[in-house]
Write a protein that holds these residues in place. Structure first.
Motif, short mmCIF file in Angstrom:
data_model
loop_
_atom_site.label_atom_id
_atom_site.label_comp_id
_atom_site.label_asym_id
_atom_site.label_seq_id
_atom_site.Cartn_x
_atom_site.Cartn_y
_atom_site.Cartn_z
N TRP A 198 9.94 -33.91 -28.17
CA TRP A 198 10.24 -32.72 -27.36
C TRP A 198 11.54 -32.88 -26.58
O TRP A 198 12.21 -31.90 -26.26
CB TRP A 198 9.08 -32.40 -26.42
CG TRP A 198 8.82 -33.39 -25.33
CD1 TRP A 198 7.89 -34.38 -25.32
CD2 TRP A 198 9.51 -33.49 -24.08
NE1 TRP A 198 7.95 -35.10 -24.15
CE2 TRP A 198 8.94 -34.57 -23.36
CE3 TRP A 198 10.56 -32.78 -23.49
CZ2 TRP A 198 9.36 -34.95 -22.10
CZ3 TRP A 198 11.00 -33.15 -22.23
CH2 TRP A 198 10.40 -34.23 -21.55
N THR A 199 11.93 -34.15 -26.29
CA THR A 199 13.20 -34.39 -25.62
C THR A 199 14.36 -34.16 -26.58
O THR A 199 15.32 -33.45 -26.26
CB THR A 199 13.25 -35.83 -25.08
OG1 THR A 199 12.15 -36.05 -24.20
CG2 THR A 199 14.55 -36.06 -24.33
N VAL A 200 14.25 -34.75 -27.77
CA VAL A 200 15.33 -34.64 -28.76
C VAL A 200 15.53 -33.18 -29.16
O VAL A 200 16.65 -32.65 -29.15
CB VAL A 200 15.01 -35.51 -29.99
CG1 VAL A 200 16.06 -35.30 -31.08
CG2 VAL A 200 14.93 -36.98 -29.60
N GLU A 201 14.44 -32.52 -29.56
CA GLU A 201 14.55 -31.13 -30.01
C GLU A 201 14.75 -30.17 -28.85
O GLU A 201 15.41 -29.13 -28.99
CB GLU A 201 13.31 -30.73 -30.81
CG GLU A 201 13.09 -31.53 -32.08
CD GLU A 201 14.23 -31.38 -33.08
OE1 GLU A 201 15.09 -30.50 -32.90
OE2 GLU A 201 14.26 -32.17 -34.04
N GLY A 202 14.19 -30.49 -27.70
CA GLY A 202 14.37 -29.63 -26.54
C GLY A 202 15.82 -29.56 -26.09
O GLY A 202 16.33 -28.49 -25.77
N ILE A 203 16.49 -30.71 -26.08
CA ILE A 203 17.90 -30.74 -25.68
C ILE A 203 18.75 -29.95 -26.67
O ILE A 203 19.61 -29.14 -26.28
CB ILE A 203 18.40 -32.19 -25.56
CG1 ILE A 203 17.79 -32.85 -24.32
CG2 ILE A 203 19.92 -32.25 -25.52
CD1 ILE A 203 18.11 -34.32 -24.16
#
Length: 361
Positions: A198-203
């Motif tokens: 969620w961090t990788v895709e969220g950013i």
């Protein structure tokens, strides 16, 4: 004009075909005759027909080869134009991300544009080199990708954000890269790849929406998913979003929760805090300490920020629900992820639809 001419039968072949047809008609008529002159004429026709058919066959083969060559050239011209457009969008995205996110990696970033599939997607990899692959097919069926203005621009911006984010290396990792190259090891060579999905895709989704005229964070689908979860008391915790599940919203989960969470963080703490968070993760000597990195960037842990965001989303959803008169509804099908394209029968007694439970085909 060239397309019309190459698709139409060449005049020379057309004339020979007409001549062959005339000879065939004459041949059929003479086949019933018994006199000497008719037989001689029939023999001459058969000889001429044989030569004509051989000539026509050769000319048609040549014409077909030329057609295929011109078609290939035209396809290549279209692909070249698409590639130029993609390169232009990549340059603009590179400039925007360099100024609004963080310093890009040194060296070349390869960009491959392909249309070999009907899937609307793309991916980025930093091993063994920085490379982006985008599928030129626009998203027709994907509900979460419907809000876009320029598909190539959105997709390239998203994938380029991945490259700039994931290529970052710990100081010790830079030494390793210098000595051994781009070793496929997370810490310390590529420490950002071990952050939650969620961090990788969220950013990436956050920046795709920030630096284009559309983007998923600006669409209604992400808001709908979060609002529904909030009203149903099923708003997911940070540890739930970090995992994988076929339960709705399934695959888009990290994109939805991640992007809207980073929207919340930047609204609350400022745009530069995402850059600070990424930098803090990169420089940690003890990896996996994402809450510690968040405290450096935002002043509080990710867990605390997530709770604050959850409360904000629940309050917003309840406020919206009270302000609207909900249309009375009746549950038709349960335990499905999607129920699409409903059609009623002529007599109105039956409802036909395409359904998916996310587990079976």
């Amino acid at each position: 004009r060239l397309r019309i001419e190459i698709d139409s039968m060449p005049t020379e072949i057309d004339q020979l075909d007409r001549r062959a047809l005339q000879l065939e008609i004459e041949k059929r008529a003479l086949a019933k005759e018994k006199d000497k002159s008719s037989k001689e004429r029939l023999k001459a026709i058969e000889e001429e027909l044989g030569g004509l058919k051989e000539q026509i066959s050769g000319l048609k083969a040549q014409w077909q080869t030329e057609k295929e060559l011109i078609s290939t050239l035209q396809d290549l011209k279209e692909r070249l134009e698409e590639t130029r457009e993609a390169a232009d969008r990549a340059e603009r995205a590179y400039e925007a991300l360099s100024q609004g996110f963080t310093d890009p990696p040194e060296g070349r970033i390869d960009l491959l544009v392909t249309d070999h599939t009907d899937d609307a997607n793309g991916f980025a990899t930093v091993i063994p080199s920085n490379r982006i692959t985008v599928f030129a097919t626009p998203p027709i069926q994907s509900l979460s990708l419907q809000y876009f203005d320029d598909w190539l621009e959105l997709l390239i911006t998203h994938e380029l954000a991945h490259i700039i984010h994931l290529d970052r290396s710990h100081p010790l990792g830079k030494v390793v890269r210098t000595l051994f190259g781009r070793v496929p090891v997370a810490w310390p060579v590529f420490p950002e790849v071990i952050t939650p999905t969620w961090t990788v895709e969220g950013i990436a989704t956050h920046y795709e929406s920030k630096f284009t005229d559309s983007g998923r964070s600006k669409g209604t689908y992400h808001d709908m998913v979060l609002r529904t979860a909030a009203l149903e008391n099923e708003f997911e915790s940070i540890d739930q979003v970090s995992g994988q599940s076929p339960v709705w919203p399934a695959g888009p989960r990290p994109y939805i929760y991640g992007s809207k969470f980073f929207d919340f963080l930047t609204d609350r703490h400022g745009d530069e805090t995402v850059t600070n968070f990424v930098e803090s993760v990169r420089t940690q000597w003890i990896p996996f300490r994402h809450n510690a990195a968040a405290k450096d960037a935002f002043g509080t842990s990710l867990s605390e920020e997530w709770r604050a965001w959850t409360e904000s989303e629940v309050e917003s959803a309840q406020r919206s629900s009270r302000s609207m008169e909900a249309t009375p509804s009746e549950l038709v099908i349960d335990h499905d992820r999607f129920a699409l394209y409903p059609q009623t029968s002529v007599d109105g007694r039956h409802l036909l639809l395409a359904r998916s439970d996310g587990r079976s085909n």
